[in-house]
Design a protein around this motif. Structure first.
Motif, PDB file in Angstrom:
ATOM      1  N   THR A   3      -2.846 -56.265  26.741  1.00 25.46           N
ATOM      2  CA  THR A   3      -2.848 -57.577  26.924  1.00 25.46           C
ATOM      3  C   THR A   3      -3.384 -57.946  28.270  1.00 25.46           C
ATOM      4  OG1 THR A   3      -0.913 -58.033  25.515  1.00 25.46           O
ATOM      5  CG2 THR A   3      -1.290 -59.595  27.022  1.00 25.46           C
ATOM      6  N   LYS A  23      -3.494 -67.924  30.230  1.00 21.59           N
ATOM      7  CA  LYS A  23      -3.625 -67.565  29.053  1.00 21.59           C
ATOM      8  C   LYS A  23      -3.301 -66.043  28.864  1.00 21.59           C
ATOM      9  CE  LYS A  23      -7.844 -70.540  28.537  1.00 21.59           C
ATOM     10  NZ  LYS A  23      -9.280 -70.722  28.123  1.00 21.59           N
ATOM     11  N   HIS A  24      -3.141 -65.576  27.497  1.00 23.07           N
ATOM     12  CA  HIS A  24      -2.609 -64.241  27.441  1.00 23.07           C
ATOM     13  C   HIS A  24      -3.852 -64.075  25.970  1.00 23.07           C
ATOM     14  CE1 HIS A  24       0.663 -64.289  29.610  1.00 23.07           C
ATOM     15  NE2 HIS A  24       0.814 -65.240  29.362  1.00 23.07           N
ATOM     16  N   THR A  25      -4.334 -62.838  26.057  1.00 21.26           N
ATOM     17  CA  THR A  25      -5.235 -62.420  25.173  1.00 21.26           C
ATOM     18  C   THR A  25      -4.915 -60.772  24.836  1.00 21.26           C
ATOM     19  OG1 THR A  25      -7.198 -63.749  25.858  1.00 21.26           O
ATOM     20  CG2 THR A  25      -7.886 -61.794  24.570  1.00 21.26           C
ATOM     21  N   ASP A  26      -4.587 -60.515  23.681  1.00 20.43           N
ATOM     22  CA  ASP A  26      -4.504 -59.030  23.051  1.00 20.43           C
ATOM     23  C   ASP A  26      -5.675 -58.466  22.715  1.00 20.43           C
ATOM     24  OD1 ASP A  26      -1.579 -59.515  23.184  1.00 20.43           O
ATOM     25  OD2 ASP A  26      -1.328 -60.363  21.456  1.00 20.43           O
ATOM     26  N   LEU A  27      -5.916 -57.342  23.358  1.00 18.86           N
ATOM     27  CA  LEU A  27      -6.984 -56.707  22.889  1.00 18.86           C
ATOM     28  C   LEU A  27      -6.824 -55.328  22.170  1.00 18.86           C
ATOM     29  CD1 LEU A  27      -8.780 -56.459  26.424  1.00 18.86           C
ATOM     30  CD2 LEU A  27      -9.526 -58.079  24.504  1.00 18.86           C
ATOM     31  N   VAL A  44     -14.926 -65.893  29.969  1.00 21.59           N
ATOM     32  CA  VAL A  44     -13.652 -66.738  29.726  1.00 21.59           C
ATOM     33  C   VAL A  44     -14.251 -68.156  30.197  1.00 21.59           C
ATOM     34  CG1 VAL A  44     -11.267 -67.070  30.279  1.00 21.59           C
ATOM     35  CG2 VAL A  44     -12.164 -64.719  30.044  1.00 21.59           C
TER      36      VAL A  44
END
Length: 79
Positions: A3, A23-27, A44
């Motif tokens: 993340t 913001k959080h982004t799961d990869l 981003v």
């Protein structure tokens, strides 16, 4: 899975906090995709409603695996 946490802050010309967001982004990337992302970076986009003036943008990114940080400071001018 990793993340990424993105935190952006906007400061006025006196260094006073104006606004910001997180913001959080799961990869979920294959090794080749991860290597490509590390080489090219990540795009981003944030959007803030600001009055005309001079500001400082501070962006911090942290990954969840090894907790490494990356930072960016940029002066911005809103006409």
């Amino acid at each position: 899975m990793s993340t990424l946490t993105f935190a952006a802050g906007i400061y006025d010309s006196h260094g006073t906090w104006v606004t910001g967001e997180q913001k959080h982004t799961d990869l979920k990337l294959q090794d080749s995709q991860l290597q490509d992302m590390r080489a090219k970076g990540v795009d981003v986009r944030d959007s803030f409603q600001l009055k005309p003036g001079e500001y400082l943008l501070r962006e911090v990114v942290q990954n969840s695996e090894d907790r490494r940080l990356a930072t960016l400071n940029r002066d911005i001018q809103v006409p």
